[in-house]
Design a protein around this motif. Sequence first.
Motif, PDB file in Angstrom:
ATOM      1  N   LEU A  46     -33.629  32.169 -16.530  1.00 55.95           N
ATOM      2  CA  LEU A  46     -32.514  32.862 -17.181  1.00 55.95           C
ATOM      3  C   LEU A  46     -31.298  31.947 -17.284  1.00 55.95           C
ATOM      4  O   LEU A  46     -30.667  31.851 -18.356  1.00 55.95           O
ATOM      5  CB  LEU A  46     -32.155  34.126 -16.400  1.00 55.95           C
ATOM      6  CG  LEU A  46     -30.884  34.861 -16.843  1.00 55.95           C
ATOM      7  CD1 LEU A  46     -31.020  35.365 -18.273  1.00 55.95           C
ATOM      8  CD2 LEU A  46     -30.574  36.016 -15.884  1.00 55.95           C
ATOM      9  N   TRP A  47     -30.969  31.259 -16.210  1.00 56.99           N
ATOM     10  CA  TRP A  47     -29.818  30.367 -16.207  1.00 56.99           C
ATOM     11  C   TRP A  47     -30.001  29.247 -17.218  1.00 56.99           C
ATOM     12  O   TRP A  47     -29.089  28.936 -17.985  1.00 56.99           O
ATOM     13  CB  TRP A  47     -29.580  29.825 -14.804  1.00 56.99           C
ATOM     14  CG  TRP A  47     -28.724  28.602 -14.737  1.00 56.99           C
ATOM     15  CD1 TRP A  47     -29.034  27.403 -14.163  1.00 56.99           C
ATOM     16  CD2 TRP A  47     -27.398  28.437 -15.272  1.00 56.99           C
ATOM     17  NE1 TRP A  47     -28.004  26.509 -14.300  1.00 56.99           N
ATOM     18  CE2 TRP A  47     -26.988  27.124 -14.983  1.00 56.99           C
ATOM     19  CE3 TRP A  47     -26.539  29.277 -15.971  1.00 56.99           C
ATOM     20  CZ2 TRP A  47     -25.751  26.619 -15.359  1.00 56.99           C
ATOM     21  CZ3 TRP A  47     -25.298  28.779 -16.363  1.00 56.99           C
ATOM     22  CH2 TRP A  47     -24.916  27.469 -16.054  1.00 56.99           C
ATOM     23  N   ARG A  48     -31.188  28.650 -17.263  1.00 59.14           N
ATOM     24  CA  ARG A  48     -31.415  27.556 -18.204  1.00 59.14           C
ATOM     25  C   ARG A  48     -31.375  28.043 -19.648  1.00 59.14           C
ATOM     26  O   ARG A  48     -30.893  27.336 -20.544  1.00 59.14           O
ATOM     27  CB  ARG A  48     -32.743  26.864 -17.886  1.00 59.14           C
ATOM     28  CG  ARG A  48     -32.675  26.014 -16.614  1.00 59.14           C
ATOM     29  CD  ARG A  48     -33.936  25.207 -16.403  1.00 59.14           C
ATOM     30  NE  ARG A  48     -35.079  26.021 -16.046  1.00 59.14           N
ATOM     31  CZ  ARG A  48     -35.346  26.426 -14.815  1.00 59.14           C
ATOM     32  NH1 ARG A  48     -34.531  26.110 -13.816  1.00 59.14           N
ATOM     33  NH2 ARG A  48     -36.417  27.151 -14.555  1.00 59.14           N
ATOM     34  N   THR A  49     -31.840  29.269 -19.884  1.00 61.88           N
ATOM     35  CA  THR A  49     -31.778  29.831 -21.233  1.00 61.88           C
ATOM     36  C   THR A  49     -30.333  30.083 -21.649  1.00 61.88           C
ATOM     37  O   THR A  49     -29.935  29.780 -22.791  1.00 61.88           O
ATOM     38  CB  THR A  49     -32.583  31.140 -21.311  1.00 61.88           C
ATOM     39  OG1 THR A  49     -33.946  30.869 -20.980  1.00 61.88           O
ATOM     40  CG2 THR A  49     -32.515  31.742 -22.707  1.00 61.88           C
ATOM     41  N   MET A  50     -29.530  30.618 -20.731  1.00 60.49           N
ATOM     42  CA  MET A  50     -28.106  30.817 -21.009  1.00 60.49           C
ATOM     43  C   MET A  50     -27.433  29.490 -21.320  1.00 60.49           C
ATOM     44  O   MET A  50     -26.617  29.384 -22.248  1.00 60.49           O
ATOM     45  CB  MET A  50     -27.421  31.479 -19.809  1.00 60.49           C
ATOM     46  CG  MET A  50     -27.706  32.950 -19.643  1.00 60.49           C
ATOM     47  SD  MET A  50     -26.808  33.639 -18.223  1.00 60.49           S
ATOM     48  CE  MET A  50     -25.111  33.263 -18.657  1.00 60.49           C
ATOM     49  N   ALA A  87     -25.614  28.313 -24.815  1.00 59.61           N
ATOM     50  CA  ALA A  87     -24.237  27.809 -24.871  1.00 59.61           C
ATOM     51  C   ALA A  87     -24.183  26.450 -25.568  1.00 59.61           C
ATOM     52  O   ALA A  87     -23.277  26.177 -26.357  1.00 59.61           O
ATOM     53  CB  ALA A  87     -23.661  27.709 -23.463  1.00 59.61           C
ATOM     54  N   GLN A  88     -25.161  25.589 -25.272  1.00 63.67           N
ATOM     55  CA  GLN A  88     -25.197  24.280 -25.907  1.00 63.67           C
ATOM     56  C   GLN A  88     -25.310  24.399 -27.426  1.00 63.67           C
ATOM     57  O   GLN A  88     -24.743  23.591 -28.165  1.00 63.67           O
ATOM     58  CB  GLN A  88     -26.379  23.475 -25.355  1.00 63.67           C
ATOM     59  CG  GLN A  88     -26.189  23.029 -23.915  1.00 63.67           C
ATOM     60  CD  GLN A  88     -27.471  22.507 -23.285  1.00 63.67           C
ATOM     61  OE1 GLN A  88     -28.574  22.758 -23.769  1.00 63.67           O
ATOM     62  NE2 GLN A  88     -27.342  21.776 -22.201  1.00 63.67           N
ATOM     63  N   GLU A  89     -26.034  25.413 -27.877  1.00 64.52           N
ATOM     64  CA  GLU A  89     -26.249  25.599 -29.305  1.00 64.52           C
ATOM     65  C   GLU A  89     -25.064  26.271 -30.002  1.00 64.52           C
ATOM     66  O   GLU A  89     -24.785  26.004 -31.167  1.00 64.52           O
ATOM     67  CB  GLU A  89     -27.511  26.441 -29.538  1.00 64.52           C
ATOM     68  CG  GLU A  89     -28.806  25.750 -29.171  1.00 64.52           C
ATOM     69  CD  GLU A  89     -29.177  24.652 -30.147  1.00 64.52           C
ATOM     70  OE1 GLU A  89     -28.753  24.719 -31.318  1.00 64.52           O
ATOM     71  OE2 GLU A  89     -29.877  23.705 -29.734  1.00 64.52           O
ATOM     72  N   HIS A  90     -24.375  27.164 -29.291  1.00 71.64           N
ATOM     73  CA  HIS A  90     -23.467  28.073 -29.996  1.00 71.64           C
ATOM     74  C   HIS A  90     -22.022  28.119 -29.506  1.00 71.64           C
ATOM     75  O   HIS A  90     -21.178  28.703 -30.184  1.00 71.64           O
ATOM     76  CB  HIS A  90     -24.040  29.497 -29.943  1.00 71.64           C
ATOM     77  CG  HIS A  90     -25.422  29.611 -30.493  1.00 71.64           C
ATOM     78  ND1 HIS A  90     -25.706  29.383 -31.822  1.00 71.64           N
ATOM     79  CD2 HIS A  90     -26.607  29.897 -29.891  1.00 71.64           C
ATOM     80  CE1 HIS A  90     -27.002  29.547 -32.024  1.00 71.64           C
ATOM     81  NE2 HIS A  90     -27.573  29.848 -30.877  1.00 71.64           N
ATOM     82  N   ALA A 141     -18.484  26.750 -29.091  1.00 74.41           N
ATOM     83  CA  ALA A 141     -17.630  25.697 -29.658  1.00 74.41           C
ATOM     84  C   ALA A 141     -16.918  24.935 -28.549  1.00 74.41           C
ATOM     85  O   ALA A 141     -16.438  25.522 -27.577  1.00 74.41           O
ATOM     86  CB  ALA A 141     -16.613  26.321 -30.605  1.00 74.41           C
ATOM     87  N   GLY A 142     -16.870  23.625 -28.705  1.00 74.29           N
ATOM     88  CA  GLY A 142     -16.122  22.796 -27.771  1.00 74.29           C
ATOM     89  C   GLY A 142     -16.862  22.443 -26.494  1.00 74.29           C
ATOM     90  O   GLY A 142     -16.300  21.748 -25.626  1.00 74.29           O
ATOM     91  N   LEU A 143     -18.110  22.875 -26.357  1.00 75.07           N
ATOM     92  CA  LEU A 143     -18.829  22.618 -25.106  1.00 75.07           C
ATOM     93  C   LEU A 143     -19.074  21.121 -24.890  1.00 75.07           C
ATOM     94  O   LEU A 143     -18.952  20.626 -23.764  1.00 75.07           O
ATOM     95  CB  LEU A 143     -20.167  23.372 -25.092  1.00 75.07           C
ATOM     96  CG  LEU A 143     -20.885  23.373 -23.744  1.00 75.07           C
ATOM     97  CD1 LEU A 143     -20.127  24.205 -22.726  1.00 75.07           C
ATOM     98  CD2 LEU A 143     -22.313  23.893 -23.879  1.00 75.07           C
ATOM     99  N   GLU A 144     -19.377  20.409 -25.957  1.00 73.69           N
ATOM    100  CA  GLU A 144     -19.639  18.974 -25.822  1.00 73.69           C
ATOM    101  C   GLU A 144     -18.412  18.244 -25.282  1.00 73.69           C
ATOM    102  O   GLU A 144     -18.526  17.349 -24.443  1.00 73.69           O
ATOM    103  CB  GLU A 144     -20.064  18.380 -27.167  1.00 73.69           C
ATOM    104  CG  GLU A 144     -21.471  18.754 -27.594  1.00 73.69           C
ATOM    105  CD  GLU A 144     -21.907  17.984 -28.826  1.00 73.69           C
ATOM    106  OE1 GLU A 144     -21.164  17.057 -29.247  1.00 73.69           O
ATOM    107  OE2 GLU A 144     -22.968  18.307 -29.372  1.00 73.69           O
ATOM    108  N   GLN A 145     -17.230  18.617 -25.763  1.00 72.41           N
ATOM    109  CA  GLN A 145     -16.018  17.979 -25.282  1.00 72.41           C
ATOM    110  C   GLN A 145     -15.754  18.326 -23.821  1.00 72.41           C
ATOM    111  O   GLN A 145     -15.341  17.473 -23.030  1.00 72.41           O
ATOM    112  CB  GLN A 145     -14.820  18.395 -26.136  1.00 72.41           C
ATOM    113  CG  GLN A 145     -13.523  17.686 -25.765  1.00 72.41           C
ATOM    114  CD  GLN A 145     -13.647  16.175 -25.881  1.00 72.41           C
ATOM    115  OE1 GLN A 145     -14.040  15.650 -26.914  1.00 72.41           O
ATOM    116  NE2 GLN A 145     -13.329  15.458 -24.790  1.00 72.41           N
ATOM    117  N   LEU A 146     -15.998  19.586 -23.447  1.00 69.10           N
ATOM    118  CA  LEU A 146     -15.832  19.986 -22.053  1.00 69.10           C
ATOM    119  C   LEU A 146     -16.774  19.199 -21.155  1.00 69.10           C
ATOM    120  O   LEU A 146     -16.393  18.764 -20.059  1.00 69.10           O
ATOM    121  CB  LEU A 146     -16.096  21.489 -21.898  1.00 69.10           C
ATOM    122  CG  LEU A 146     -15.061  22.423 -22.525  1.00 69.10           C
ATOM    123  CD1 LEU A 146     -15.567  23.862 -22.497  1.00 69.10           C
ATOM    124  CD2 LEU A 146     -13.723  22.315 -21.784  1.00 69.10           C
ATOM    125  N   ALA A 147     -18.009  19.010 -21.622  1.00 62.82           N
ATOM    126  CA  ALA A 147     -18.979  18.236 -20.843  1.00 62.82           C
ATOM    127  C   ALA A 147     -18.528  16.785 -20.715  1.00 62.82           C
ATOM    128  O   ALA A 147     -18.619  16.177 -19.633  1.00 62.82           O
ATOM    129  CB  ALA A 147     -20.362  18.311 -21.491  1.00 62.82           C
TER     130      ALA A 147
END
Length: 220
Positions: A88-92, A96-99, A101-107
């Motif tokens: 479940l955690w990996r699916t969530m 998030a990685q797909e949808h 916004a801004g996750l790549e920058q946060l990472a």
Amino acid sequence: MADHGAKAALYDALAESAKALANGRRAELVDVLAQGERSVEDLAAEIDQTVANTSQHLQRLLRSGLVESRREGTRIYYSLSSPVVGDLWRTMRRAAQEHVAGLEQLAADYLGDRSKLRTMTRDDLRARLRAGDVVVLDVRPETEFAAGHIRGAVSIPITDLKSRLGDIPDGADVVAYCRGPYCVYADEAVRVLTRKGVAAARLEDGFPEWVEARLPVSGG
């Protein structure tokens, strides 16, 4: 026609797991517990929270059925209630990685520049392990290594790496891994090893994904 109130109650219950994970600190706890059982004190240190706050988050996860606990003397230990929770955690996380916004920058803000780090896929690492021409470093804490690790890996926690560089054979090709794609330990290990002239790469994700792919493991 079925009673709409009963249907609403059913869907509320189905959403309970997602509600329990709808908090960053609880998501961190599940991420750590995907590596194996840990005490409340250890978990508090991992997520940089007080023991009291960590206990409250764990109780919320416990009420939702996502974790289970046991007592040993004065200490309480927690673990995921089943592998489905890790799924479940990996699916969530993938959603998030797909949808989000801004996750790549946060990472990037957290992990730093990864563009110069070599990576290796799970399939490539498995082939290299079979060939016996690679040294695999588990740079997670020793408790997590003991709970389970990639078969053939050597435990050198990231906190000990600089003092144990002599344990790595000269001319070795090294692959480091840790908890998953957002774990900084493997990145740091590759940077340390590269500066010392060691050929090093990081596994593309981490130990839970290796387990999920049903690849060879030891321990636990």
